[in-house]
Write a protein that holds these residues in place. Structure first.
Motif, PDB file in Angstrom:
ATOM      1  N   ASP A  16     -36.599  -7.842 -22.357  1.00  0.00           N
ATOM      2  CA  ASP A  16     -35.925  -6.815 -23.142  1.00  0.00           C
ATOM      3  C   ASP A  16     -35.142  -5.869 -22.246  1.00  0.00           C
ATOM      4  N   VAL A  17     -33.988  -5.450 -22.746  1.00  0.00           N
ATOM      5  CA  VAL A  17     -33.085  -4.578 -21.985  1.00  0.00           C
ATOM      6  C   VAL A  17     -32.728  -3.365 -22.845  1.00  0.00           C
ATOM      7  N   GLY A  18     -33.078  -2.181 -22.363  1.00  0.00           N
ATOM      8  CA  GLY A  18     -32.628  -0.962 -23.018  1.00  0.00           C
ATOM      9  C   GLY A  18     -31.198  -0.642 -22.625  1.00  0.00           C
ATOM     10  N   PHE A  19     -30.473   0.064 -23.476  1.00  0.00           N
ATOM     11  CA  PHE A  19     -29.066   0.336 -23.163  1.00  0.00           C
ATOM     12  C   PHE A  19     -28.630   1.704 -23.648  1.00  0.00           C
ATOM     13  N   LEU A  20     -27.603   2.207 -22.990  1.00  0.00           N
ATOM     14  CA  LEU A  20     -26.840   3.380 -23.413  1.00  0.00           C
ATOM     15  C   LEU A  20     -25.378   2.989 -23.376  1.00  0.00           C
ATOM     16  N   VAL A  35     -25.078   1.931 -19.513  1.00  0.00           N
ATOM     17  CA  VAL A  35     -26.277   1.829 -18.684  1.00  0.00           C
ATOM     18  C   VAL A  35     -27.197   0.768 -19.287  1.00  0.00           C
ATOM     19  N   LEU A  36     -27.685  -0.142 -18.449  1.00  0.00           N
ATOM     20  CA  LEU A  36     -28.662  -1.155 -18.850  1.00  0.00           C
ATOM     21  C   LEU A  36     -29.938  -0.940 -18.051  1.00  0.00           C
ATOM     22  N   ARG A  37     -31.083  -0.939 -18.730  1.00  0.00           N
ATOM     23  CA  ARG A  37     -32.379  -0.766 -18.062  1.00  0.00           C
ATOM     24  C   ARG A  37     -33.267  -1.952 -18.411  1.00  0.00           C
ATOM     25  N   MET A  38     -33.761  -2.652 -17.388  1.00  0.00           N
ATOM     26  CA  MET A  38     -34.508  -3.893 -17.591  1.00  0.00           C
ATOM     27  C   MET A  38     -35.659  -3.997 -16.611  1.00  0.00           C
ATOM     28  N   PRO A  39     -36.668  -4.841 -16.889  1.00  0.00           N
ATOM     29  CA  PRO A  39     -37.733  -5.056 -15.910  1.00  0.00           C
ATOM     30  C   PRO A  39     -37.154  -5.658 -14.635  1.00  0.00           C
ATOM     31  N   SER A  40     -37.598  -5.159 -13.500  1.00  0.00           N
ATOM     32  CA  SER A  40     -37.111  -5.700 -12.229  1.00  0.00           C
ATOM     33  C   SER A  40     -37.429  -7.186 -12.103  1.00  0.00           C
ATOM     34  N   SER A  41     -38.506  -7.625 -12.768  1.00  0.00           N
ATOM     35  CA  SER A  41     -38.874  -9.038 -12.729  1.00  0.00           C
ATOM     36  C   SER A  41     -37.858  -9.922 -13.436  1.00  0.00           C
ATOM     37  N   GLY A  42     -37.026  -9.333 -14.311  1.00  0.00           N
ATOM     38  CA  GLY A  42     -36.013 -10.099 -15.014  1.00  0.00           C
ATOM     39  C   GLY A  42     -34.629  -9.995 -14.423  1.00  0.00           C
ATOM     40  N   TYR A  43     -34.393  -8.980 -13.591  1.00  0.00           N
ATOM     41  CA  TYR A  43     -33.055  -8.705 -13.068  1.00  0.00           C
ATOM     42  C   TYR A  43     -32.547  -9.867 -12.225  1.00  0.00           C
ATOM     43  N   SER A  44     -31.369 -10.387 -12.576  1.00  0.00           N
ATOM     44  CA  SER A  44     -30.815 -11.556 -11.891  1.00  0.00           C
ATOM     45  C   SER A  44     -30.052 -11.194 -10.628  1.00  0.00           C
ATOM     46  N   GLY A  45     -29.511  -9.987 -10.567  1.00  0.00           N
ATOM     47  CA  GLY A  45     -28.683  -9.586  -9.438  1.00  0.00           C
ATOM     48  C   GLY A  45     -27.269 -10.123  -9.489  1.00  0.00           C
ATOM     49  N   VAL A  46     -26.888 -10.790 -10.595  1.00  0.00           N
ATOM     50  CA  VAL A  46     -25.565 -11.407 -10.702  1.00  0.00           C
ATOM     51  C   VAL A  46     -24.668 -10.490 -11.546  1.00  0.00           C
ATOM     52  N   THR A  47     -23.761  -9.774 -10.908  1.00  0.00           N
ATOM     53  CA  THR A  47     -22.911  -8.816 -11.600  1.00  0.00           C
ATOM     54  C   THR A  47     -21.487  -8.877 -11.059  1.00  0.00           C
ATOM     55  N   THR A  48     -20.558  -8.334 -11.839  1.00  0.00           N
ATOM     56  CA  THR A  48     -19.228  -7.978 -11.354  1.00  0.00           C
ATOM     57  C   THR A  48     -18.949  -6.554 -11.801  1.00  0.00           C
ATOM     58  N   GLY A  49     -17.908  -5.963 -11.245  1.00  0.00           N
ATOM     59  CA  GLY A  49     -17.560  -4.598 -11.609  1.00  0.00           C
ATOM     60  C   GLY A  49     -18.251  -3.547 -10.769  1.00  0.00           C
ATOM     61  N   ASN A  50     -19.075  -3.972  -9.813  1.00  0.00           N
ATOM     62  CA  ASN A  50     -19.695  -3.055  -8.869  1.00  0.00           C
ATOM     63  C   ASN A  50     -20.518  -1.953  -9.536  1.00  0.00           C
ATOM     64  N   PRO A  51     -21.450  -2.305 -10.441  1.00  0.00           N
ATOM     65  CA  PRO A  51     -22.287  -1.262 -11.039  1.00  0.00           C
ATOM     66  C   PRO A  51     -23.210  -0.636 -10.003  1.00  0.00           C
ATOM     67  N   ASP A  52     -23.547   0.631 -10.199  1.00  0.00           N
ATOM     68  CA  ASP A  52     -24.582   1.265  -9.385  1.00  0.00           C
ATOM     69  C   ASP A  52     -25.930   0.693  -9.814  1.00  0.00           C
ATOM     70  N   VAL A  53     -26.813   0.446  -8.845  1.00  0.00           N
ATOM     71  CA  VAL A  53     -28.121  -0.151  -9.124  1.00  0.00           C
ATOM     72  C   VAL A  53     -29.210   0.802  -8.637  1.00  0.00           C
ATOM     73  N   TYR A  54     -30.162   1.125  -9.531  1.00  0.00           N
ATOM     74  CA  TYR A  54     -31.272   2.012  -9.205  1.00  0.00           C
ATOM     75  C   TYR A  54     -32.587   1.351  -9.613  1.00  0.00           C
TER      76      TYR A  54
END
Length: 297
Positions: free
Chosen positions: A17-21, A260-279
């Motif tokens: 599950d991914v929370g969003f704003l 903003v997308l908030r997800m479990p670190s166990s699910g995060y793929s690390g595959v992005t474009t657009g250079n989002p900030d990651v926390y």
């Protein structure tokens, strides 16, 4: 026969599950005409969120997104700020933001905020939140009706209640009123330390506010303009509506949107474009998109 290289008892990772704003771009405002505050403030960009107890327009929070971990691409579009319109001292409306799945189409979208009105020249815009009305009762053609908001994104702009005033733009948390922009909405999907580092929203105390309406006078930012001057633009990546400008032929710009997308670190793929900030906060990874890009689950 066991699959090659697959340990006995191995279970493939499942959906998460991914929370969003989701925040649209705020509307621009017109400049003040003469010495009277009769121009209307810009409306805030629309806001939808799954995080917290309320979403834009005081609506029920949206359900979280369910990412299947199947290589789906999610396209993130960030709405642009309104303002600096092509017609002299009249501002323009903001543009919308969206989250689109390559397999399921548009998951969520919000509209940009409506522009504020200019007496006798430009009606207030409608959008995520509506632009404020102008007020100059002695002049035929004044726009005394504010722009409207979208029910689950924001509120309407304010109505001018006197001859020499304008209405503030609507916000995600409240409608605009005479002079003042409607308040933004506090969404703490990202803690205030990281929100400050990312330069998104407007931090006040332990909360971060988004999509506040622009004031007819004295500025407009994420919490209805309490900390801005009447010549400043709204903060970038806040979704705030613009304050009215006092400069000749200088309509003020609203704040651009943010996702903003908030997800479990166990699910995060690390595959992005657009250079989002990651926390990282606790066991969650949070992506902050200030420009358009993608995420592949």
């Amino acid at each position: 026969m066991l699959g090659k290289g697959i340990p006995i008892g191995f279970k493939a990772p499942g959906p998460y599950d991914v929370g969003f704003l989701l925040v649209g771009g705020g509307g621009g405002a017109c400049r003040i005409i003469g010495s009277a505050f009769q121009a209307g403030g810009g409306g805030a960009g629309g806001l939808k969120t799954s995080y917290g107890s309320v979403s834009g327009g005081q609506s029920t929070p949206k359900p979280v997104l369910n990412f299947l971990r199947d290589g789906t691409t999610y396209t993130i579009t960030i709405g642009g700020a309104g303002g600096l319109g092509s017609t002299g001292n009249i501002g323009s409306s903001g543009t919308g933001s969206s989250i689109v799945s390559s397999t399921a189409g548009t998951l969520h979208s919000v509209s940009g905020g409506g522009r504020g009105s200019k007496q006798s020249s430009a009606a207030p815009g409608s959008g995520g939140s509506g632009g404020g009305a102008s007020g100059y009762a002695g002049q035929p053609g004044s726009y005394l009706t504010p722009g409207s908001g979208i029910a689950d994104e924001g509120h309407s702009g304010g109505t001018a209640t006197s001859s020499y005033s304008g209405g503030g733009g609507g916000g995600a948390g409240a409608a605009g009123n005479d002079l003042h922009g409607g308040s933004g909405l506090a969404v703490n999907i990202l803690n205030t330390t990281n929100a400050t580092t990312a330069s998104i929203g407007e931090v006040s105390g332990s909360d971060t506010y988004y999509s506040g309406g622009g004031k007819s006078a004295n500025g407009g930012r994420g919490i209805g303009g309490t900390s801005a001057s009447n010549s400043s633009y709204a903060s970038a990546n806040s979704g705030a509506g613009s304050a009215v400008s006092t400069g000749y032929n200088q309509p003020n710009r609203g704040g651009s949107g943010v996702v903003v997308l908030r997800m479990p670190s166990s699910g995060y793929s690390g595959v992005t474009t657009g250079n989002p900030d990651v926390y990282t906060e606790g066991s969650d990874t949070i992506l902050v998109y200030k420009s358009s890009g993608t995420y592949v689950d």
